[in-house]
Motif scaffolding. Structure first.
Motif, PDB file in Angstrom:
ATOM      1  N   GLU A  87      34.051  36.257  47.767  1.00  0.00           N
ATOM      2  CA  GLU A  87      33.441  36.559  49.055  1.00  0.00           C
ATOM      3  C   GLU A  87      33.004  35.288  49.773  1.00  0.00           C
ATOM      4  O   GLU A  87      33.117  35.187  51.002  1.00  0.00           O
ATOM      5  N   LEU A  88      32.531  34.302  49.020  1.00  0.00           N
ATOM      6  CA  LEU A  88      32.141  33.028  49.613  1.00  0.00           C
ATOM      7  C   LEU A  88      33.352  32.332  50.226  1.00  0.00           C
ATOM      8  O   LEU A  88      33.280  31.804  51.344  1.00  0.00           O
ATOM      9  N   ALA A  89      34.474  32.329  49.504  1.00  0.00           N
ATOM     10  CA  ALA A  89      35.702  31.703  50.006  1.00  0.00           C
ATOM     11  C   ALA A  89      36.163  32.374  51.292  1.00  0.00           C
ATOM     12  O   ALA A  89      36.539  31.700  52.269  1.00  0.00           O
ATOM     13  N   ASN A  90      36.128  33.696  51.318  1.00  0.00           N
ATOM     14  CA  ASN A  90      36.537  34.421  52.520  1.00  0.00           C
ATOM     15  C   ASN A  90      35.590  34.146  53.689  1.00  0.00           C
ATOM     16  O   ASN A  90      36.014  34.033  54.841  1.00  0.00           O
ATOM     17  N   GLU A  91      34.305  34.011  53.382  1.00  0.00           N
ATOM     18  CA  GLU A  91      33.312  33.773  54.428  1.00  0.00           C
ATOM     19  C   GLU A  91      33.529  32.429  55.121  1.00  0.00           C
ATOM     20  O   GLU A  91      33.421  32.333  56.354  1.00  0.00           O
ATOM     21  N   VAL A  92      33.840  31.394  54.323  1.00  0.00           N
ATOM     22  CA  VAL A  92      34.007  30.051  54.905  1.00  0.00           C
ATOM     23  C   VAL A  92      35.468  29.742  55.213  1.00  0.00           C
ATOM     24  O   VAL A  92      35.807  28.621  55.580  1.00  0.00           O
ATOM     25  N   ASP A  93      36.328  30.758  55.058  1.00  0.00           N
ATOM     26  CA  ASP A  93      37.748  30.629  55.391  1.00  0.00           C
ATOM     27  C   ASP A  93      38.423  29.524  54.580  1.00  0.00           C
ATOM     28  O   ASP A  93      39.076  28.630  55.129  1.00  0.00           O
ATOM     29  N   ALA A  95      40.637  28.808  50.696  1.00  0.00           N
ATOM     30  CA  ALA A  95      41.435  29.480  49.672  1.00  0.00           C
ATOM     31  C   ALA A  95      40.571  29.792  48.444  1.00  0.00           C
ATOM     32  O   ALA A  95      39.885  28.905  47.922  1.00  0.00           O
ATOM     33  N   PRO A  96      40.582  31.032  47.941  1.00  0.00           N
ATOM     34  CA  PRO A  96      39.754  31.395  46.785  1.00  0.00           C
ATOM     35  C   PRO A  96      39.975  30.507  45.558  1.00  0.00           C
ATOM     36  O   PRO A  96      39.011  30.117  44.892  1.00  0.00           O
ATOM     37  N   SER A  97      41.229  30.175  45.260  1.00  0.00           N
ATOM     38  CA  SER A  97      41.504  29.337  44.092  1.00  0.00           C
ATOM     39  C   SER A  97      40.928  27.932  44.263  1.00  0.00           C
ATOM     40  O   SER A  97      40.465  27.321  43.291  1.00  0.00           O
ATOM     41  N   LEU A  98      40.949  27.416  45.493  1.00  0.00           N
ATOM     42  CA  LEU A  98      40.391  26.092  45.740  1.00  0.00           C
ATOM     43  C   LEU A  98      38.866  26.128  45.693  1.00  0.00           C
ATOM     44  O   LEU A  98      38.227  25.170  45.250  1.00  0.00           O
ATOM     45  N   MET A  99      38.274  27.229  46.133  1.00  0.00           N
ATOM     46  CA  MET A  99      36.819  27.383  46.002  1.00  0.00           C
ATOM     47  C   MET A  99      36.441  27.457  44.528  1.00  0.00           C
ATOM     48  O   MET A  99      35.434  26.850  44.094  1.00  0.00           O
ATOM     49  N   ALA A 100      37.228  28.180  43.745  1.00  0.00           N
ATOM     50  CA  ALA A 100      36.968  28.272  42.313  1.00  0.00           C
ATOM     51  C   ALA A 100      37.042  26.896  41.653  1.00  0.00           C
ATOM     52  O   ALA A 100      36.235  26.557  40.779  1.00  0.00           O
ATOM     53  N   ARG A 101      37.989  26.081  42.083  1.00  0.00           N
ATOM     54  CA  ARG A 101      38.124  24.724  41.540  1.00  0.00           C
ATOM     55  C   ARG A 101      36.883  23.883  41.848  1.00  0.00           C
ATOM     56  O   ARG A 101      36.383  23.156  40.982  1.00  0.00           O
ATOM     57  N   ILE A 102      36.393  23.974  43.084  1.00  0.00           N
ATOM     58  CA  ILE A 102      35.217  23.202  43.482  1.00  0.00           C
ATOM     59  C   ILE A 102      34.012  23.559  42.614  1.00  0.00           C
ATOM     60  O   ILE A 102      33.322  22.689  42.069  1.00  0.00           O
ATOM     61  N   VAL A 103      33.756  24.854  42.484  1.00  0.00           N
ATOM     62  CA  VAL A 103      32.575  25.303  41.736  1.00  0.00           C
ATOM     63  C   VAL A 103      32.743  25.035  40.241  1.00  0.00           C
ATOM     64  O   VAL A 103      31.784  24.637  39.570  1.00  0.00           O
ATOM     65  N   LEU A 104      33.938  25.224  39.724  1.00  0.00           N
ATOM     66  CA  LEU A 104      34.180  24.953  38.308  1.00  0.00           C
ATOM     67  C   LEU A 104      33.956  23.479  37.995  1.00  0.00           C
ATOM     68  O   LEU A 104      33.320  23.134  36.982  1.00  0.00           O
ATOM     69  N   VAL A 140      36.145  32.967  38.443  1.00  0.00           N
ATOM     70  CA  VAL A 140      37.365  32.176  38.652  1.00  0.00           C
ATOM     71  C   VAL A 140      38.597  33.078  38.569  1.00  0.00           C
ATOM     72  O   VAL A 140      39.529  32.960  39.377  1.00  0.00           O
ATOM     73  N   TYR A 141      38.598  33.979  37.601  1.00  0.00           N
ATOM     74  CA  TYR A 141      39.722  34.913  37.452  1.00  0.00           C
ATOM     75  C   TYR A 141      39.898  35.760  38.709  1.00  0.00           C
ATOM     76  O   TYR A 141      41.023  35.944  39.196  1.00  0.00           O
ATOM     77  N   GLN A 142      38.791  36.267  39.256  1.00  0.00           N
ATOM     78  CA  GLN A 142      38.863  37.077  40.476  1.00  0.00           C
ATOM     79  C   GLN A 142      39.475  36.283  41.622  1.00  0.00           C
ATOM     80  O   GLN A 142      40.252  36.823  42.418  1.00  0.00           O
ATOM     81  N   CYS A 143      39.117  34.997  41.704  1.00  0.00           N
ATOM     82  CA  CYS A 143      39.653  34.152  42.778  1.00  0.00           C
ATOM     83  C   CYS A 143      41.153  33.927  42.627  1.00  0.00           C
ATOM     84  O   CYS A 143      41.906  34.016  43.601  1.00  0.00           O
ATOM     85  N   THR A 144      41.608  33.628  41.418  1.00  0.00           N
ATOM     86  CA  THR A 144      43.026  33.311  41.225  1.00  0.00           C
ATOM     87  C   THR A 144      43.925  34.524  41.433  1.00  0.00           C
ATOM     88  O   THR A 144      45.011  34.395  41.998  1.00  0.00           O
ATOM     89  N   VAL A 145      43.480  35.698  41.006  1.00  0.00           N
ATOM     90  CA  VAL A 145      44.348  36.883  41.154  1.00  0.00           C
ATOM     91  C   VAL A 145      44.327  37.438  42.575  1.00  0.00           C
ATOM     92  O   VAL A 145      45.203  38.223  42.933  1.00  0.00           O
ATOM     93  N   ASN A 146      43.339  37.034  43.377  1.00  0.00           N
ATOM     94  CA  ASN A 146      43.258  37.530  44.752  1.00  0.00           C
ATOM     95  C   ASN A 146      43.671  36.496  45.787  1.00  0.00           C
ATOM     96  O   ASN A 146      43.505  36.721  46.988  1.00  0.00           O
ATOM     97  N   ASP A 147      44.212  35.374  45.330  1.00  0.00           N
ATOM     98  CA  ASP A 147      44.654  34.324  46.240  1.00  0.00           C
ATOM     99  C   ASP A 147      46.143  34.490  46.513  1.00  0.00           C
ATOM    100  O   ASP A 147      46.966  34.442  45.591  1.00  0.00           O
ATOM    101  N   CYS A 148      46.500  34.659  47.790  1.00  0.00           N
ATOM    102  CA  CYS A 148      47.893  34.895  48.168  1.00  0.00           C
ATOM    103  C   CYS A 148      48.719  33.613  48.264  1.00  0.00           C
ATOM    104  O   CYS A 148      49.953  33.679  48.256  1.00  0.00           O
ATOM    105  N   CYS A 149      48.053  32.458  48.392  1.00  0.00           N
ATOM    106  CA  CYS A 149      48.788  31.253  48.756  1.00  0.00           C
ATOM    107  C   CYS A 149      48.551  30.057  47.840  1.00  0.00           C
ATOM    108  O   CYS A 149      49.310  29.084  47.893  1.00  0.00           O
ATOM    109  N   TYR A 150      47.493  30.082  47.029  1.00  0.00           N
ATOM    110  CA  TYR A 150      47.181  28.949  46.163  1.00  0.00           C
ATOM    111  C   TYR A 150      46.871  29.444  44.756  1.00  0.00           C
ATOM    112  O   TYR A 150      46.669  30.632  44.523  1.00  0.00           O
ATOM    113  N   GLY A 151      46.821  28.479  43.814  1.00  0.00           N
ATOM    114  CA  GLY A 151      46.401  28.802  42.461  1.00  0.00           C
ATOM    115  C   GLY A 151      47.545  28.896  41.475  1.00  0.00           C
ATOM    116  O   GLY A 151      48.723  28.914  41.851  1.00  0.00           O
ATOM    117  N   PRO A 152      47.216  28.963  40.178  1.00  0.00           N
ATOM    118  CA  PRO A 152      48.236  28.960  39.121  1.00  0.00           C
ATOM    119  C   PRO A 152      49.169  30.162  39.165  1.00  0.00           C
ATOM    120  O   PRO A 152      50.354  30.036  38.858  1.00  0.00           O
TER     121      PRO A 152
END
Length: 245
Positions: A87-93, A95-104, A140-152
């Motif tokens: 939700e944070l990634a979507n709020e600040v527009d 990519a969820p996977s990149l937000m997960a990387r930052i926080v991790l 992190v798992y939620q971010c990677t599986v819900n990212d349409c354009c980035y992530g593993p």
């Protein structure tokens, strides 16, 4: 069907006003029903990646990183099961996977008192069960599986599609009884940059003599053409002349 420049511009303009979510993909398909889903998905991905590149720096300032990390901590403290990072990634527009990387990365810095290696970060993003915190692993798992354009997960899909297109191209060449040298054979001979296939006997296609063929499983907009020309195609053309992409 062929896509005109005007049609592409209309699609790109539409994408400039929607978020990179699966819901937006459905809206895109409804708006442009005559275009294939694979074409729309490829344009969707490329346009979003352009946007991320334009805004990447502002999400990686020390202030932004600390803000995201504290918001993550506060969010999971209130409700650890909620998709806080997504939700944070979507709020600040972003990519969820990149937000997960930052926080991790910020989490590991605090835990280990050292900057984690990219190898470790990539490994944990591919397999969140390695993350030494169950709540963060789930986020992190939620971010990677819900990212349409980035992530593993997206990287694996792109690699599989690219390989599939190369196999299909090889089969088409064999069906046409065309003699060719494949990329793996060229690399075995010591070539560093090679096209997918060099034709041992050139063929004529729409008035052009084709010496080599390169498969790209992505939409060829102007920026990607320029990038591929600079990184790959000019070196191929200098050696083997006209081609087909």
């Amino acid at each position: 069907m062929k896509l005109t420049k005007a049609q592409y511009d209309e699609i790109a303009q539409f994408l400039g006003h929607v978020q990179p979510t699966r819901q937006s993909l459905r809206k895109l398909k409804e708006k442009f029903p005559s275009q294939s889903q694979s074409t729309l998905l490829s344009i969707f991905s490329q346009e979003y990646q352009k946007q991320i590149k334009r805004t990447h720096a502002k999400h990686h300032t020390a202030e932004a990183i600390e803000t995201y990390y504290q918001r993550y901590l506060n969010g999971v403290m209130k409700n650890a099961a909620a998709p806080v990072l997504l939700e944070l990634a979507n709020e600040v527009d972003f990519a969820p996977s990149l937000m997960a990387r930052i926080v991790l990365e910020r989490f590991l810095q605090e835990k280990e008192q050292a900057i984690p290696s990219k190898t470790l970060i990539n490994s944990m993003l591919r397999d969140p069960s390695q993350i030494p915190d169950g709540v963060l692993a789930n986020q992190v798992y939620q971010c990677t599986v819900n990212d349409c354009c980035y992530g593993p997960l997206v990287d694996c899909i792109k690699h599989a599609i690219g390989h599939e297109h190369e196999v299909l191209l090889r089969e088409m060449l064999l069906e046409k009884n065309l003699s060719f040298i494949a990329e793996d054979q060229l690399r075995a001979k010591g070539y560093d940059k090679t096209p997918d296939f060099i034709l041992e006997v050139p063929v004529a296609v729409e008035g052009h003599i084709i010496h080599w063929i390169e498969s790209k499983a992505s939409f060829g907009d102007e920026s990607s053409h320029q990038a591929y020309l600079q990184d790959q195609f000019w070196s191929y053309w200098n050696r083997t002349l006209d081609c087909m992409i």
